[in-house]
Design an enzyme around this catalytic site. Structure first.
Site, PDB file in Angstrom:
ATOM      1  CB  CYS A   1      -1.161   0.155   1.426  1.00 30.02           C
ATOM      2  SG  CYS A   1      -1.665   1.651   1.754  1.00 30.02           S
TER       3      CYS A   1
ATOM      4  CB  CYS B   1      -0.332  20.967   5.518  1.00 27.35           C
ATOM      5  SG  CYS B   1      -0.802  21.457   3.299  1.00 27.35           S
TER       6      CYS B   1
END
Ligand code: SAH
Length: 488
Positions: free
Chosen positions: A108, A444
């Protein structure tokens, strides 16, 4: 242990081991693809890859951690750096390696740091921020005798199951419709039912949607042919109210058996209050299209952060880690140091979240945001909380802020919370002309933060402190809240 999963045998993917003798350096690159090398890991990229050096050449080594000496197989080479995959751990580093608990961590692409102890992740995230501030921002941090304080990263007590939103790609598998995640570095979808950073409620909802879609033979979208219907299932769970929202992103307007689908899902999952459809017919990796409609129930769900209620619609931005959001917004409010008399601008305000936190302590707050639905939410959020001193405008912040300036609005404090690419240069120059006494920069992305802090420093501001907050444990992301004050 070798590899980050600990269950992968050293070198079990490689049939192409180096020939033994040192290959010729081509174009100054001292390695060839398939070659096994030994190197020492000196750093970590923001994607969580170890940075290794081999004969002066930089290799990004997946799975390897700083301080370790590893054997790695070169998988690709470029002029200035190459990529490699760790095949054997030769010497441990600082003892930060842990066995990743997730069984699919290896395939993943969602998490990058599960093989690193959590305390070490937090230290590394802070260091990553410091490195950016020094290298890109040319700032003097307190670590090196300068004045900019970078605090330790605020982490979570229990850094699992934190996400309140899941965005699951749907596709075809052996047994029909599948949904899960994109395999690392590819567009292939892998079926998944459990994700350790996702709230259990979202897992349940996604599972119920997939089961119902299979039962009713709803065709999955095919990313190669552009045919099929169901592209993504997006689910949200509001922790404080228990309300759940489902958004079916479809390649076309008609969903066969739509109401039966809704019925099957509601039978399984209590708490679903909104099922929406978003239509996206474009061949694009972007999840949402332009058109959204309610299939059943409400058009929003409600959540609460620190006593303020928020309506969340299918497409509006809402922080995904509620526990850390309180800490992040709390810092923004603390740095704004409001007494009740101030005029505040909140640029990139989304659904007005930070704006409404600020409004409780300010005279007047102006929020600006580019997505119209988010501003509708922001206005509604002000209304349902009885907040009357917040005003919102739709548009690019770099257009609206100069307009406010020409209208004579003089902010004492400006808060910005831009997307990854950072603030627009026009926005920065407008801020400098507006001369607020404080600027609070929520970011961010440490590299664009560092770039923008340099511009603000050159324009007369001093960076006082930077607080990293871990909004996304086990991923390479780090959020920061920074305080700047005007120099004179
Ligand atoms: N402060 C909010 C949202 C932050 S995310 C919160 O904490 O929830 C960044 C937001 O900036 C997104 O909502 C995005 O839609 C918006 N945005 C992106 N580019 C913009 C621009 N040029 N002008 C105004 N808003 C923009």
């Amino acid at each position: 242990m070798s590899g980050r999963s600990g269950n992968r045998k050293p070198g079990n993917r490689s049939g192409r081991v180096s020939s033994g003798g040192a290959p010729q350096a081509i174009n100054g690159v001292p390695v060839v693809v398939g070659q096994r090398i030994e190197c020492h890991i000196v750093g970590l990229t923001h994607d969580g890859e170890g940075v290794g050096r081999f004969e002066g050449y930089t290799l990004f080594v997946r799975d390897a951690l700083p301080g370790e000496r590893v054997q790695a197989e070169v998988v690709s080479i470029g002029k200035s750096f190459g990529k490699a995959r760790m095949t054997e751990l030769l010497e441990s580093g600082t003892g930060s390696r842990v066995a990743p608990p997730c069984p699919i961590y290896d395939t993943c692409g969602g998490c990058q740091l599960q093989h690193m102890a959590y305390a070490e992740q937090l230290r590394w995230k802070r260091q990553h921020v410091v490195d950016n501030l020094v290298r890109i921002g040319k700032l003097k941090v307190a670590d090196d005798g300068g004045s900019v304080i970078v605090h330790p990263t605020i982490g979570m007590d229990d850094p699992w199951r934190y996400r309140n939103k899941a965005q699951v790609p749907i596709g075809h598998g052996v047994g029909g419709l599948i949904g899960g995640f994109y395999e690392q570095g590819s567009n292939d979808i892998v079926e998944m039912d459990a994700c350790l950073i996702q709230e259990v409620e979202n897992e349940e909802t996604v599972r119920a949607v997939k089961e119902a879609a299979r039962l009713l033979d709803i065709p999955a979208y095919n990313r190669v042919t552009g045919r099929g219907l169901l592209r993504h299932v997006v689910v949200r769970h509001a922790r404080t109210t228990g309300q759940r929202m489902i958004v079916l992103v479809t390649n076309g307007r008609d969903i066969p058996h739509a109401q039966e689908l809704v019925g099957l899902i509601r039978e399984k999952i209590a708490g679903v209050v909104s099922v929406c459809q978003n239509v996206n017919t474009l061949v694009t990796p972007v999840v949402f299209g332009e058109e959204t409609r309610v299939l059943w129930g409400e058009e929003v769900i409600y959540d609460e952060i620190d006593g303020i209620q928020f309506a969340i619609s299918p497409r509006s931005f809402f922080q995904v880690n509620p526990e850390q959001t309180v800490r992040l917004y709390g810092k923004a409010v603390e740095y704004a140091a409001l007494t009740g008399d101030e005029t505040v601008i909140d640029a990139y305000c989304g659904a007005g979240t930070i704006s409404l936190f600020l409004a409780r302590h300010a005279d007047r707050v102006y929020g600006v945001e580019i997505i119209p639905e988010a501003i509708e939410d922001a206005r509604r959020n002000a209304r349902i909380n009885g907040i009357q001193n917040a005003e919102f405008a739709v548009g690019p912040a770099e257009v609206v802020m100069p307009r406010w300036q020409s209208e004579g609005i003089v902010p004492d404090v400006i808060v910005v919370d831009p997307p990854r690419k950072g603030c627009d240069p026009i926005l920065i120059s407008t801020m400098l002309e507006l001369r607020p006494s404080r600027i609070v920069y929520v970011s961010c992305n440490p590299s664009t933060l560092a770039r923008d802090l340099r511009l603000l420093e050159d324009g007369g501001y001093r960076t006082v402190e930077v607080q990293p907050v871990d909004m996304f444990p086990h991923t390479g992301h780090v959020e920061c809240c920074s305080l700047l004050v005007r120099k004179n």
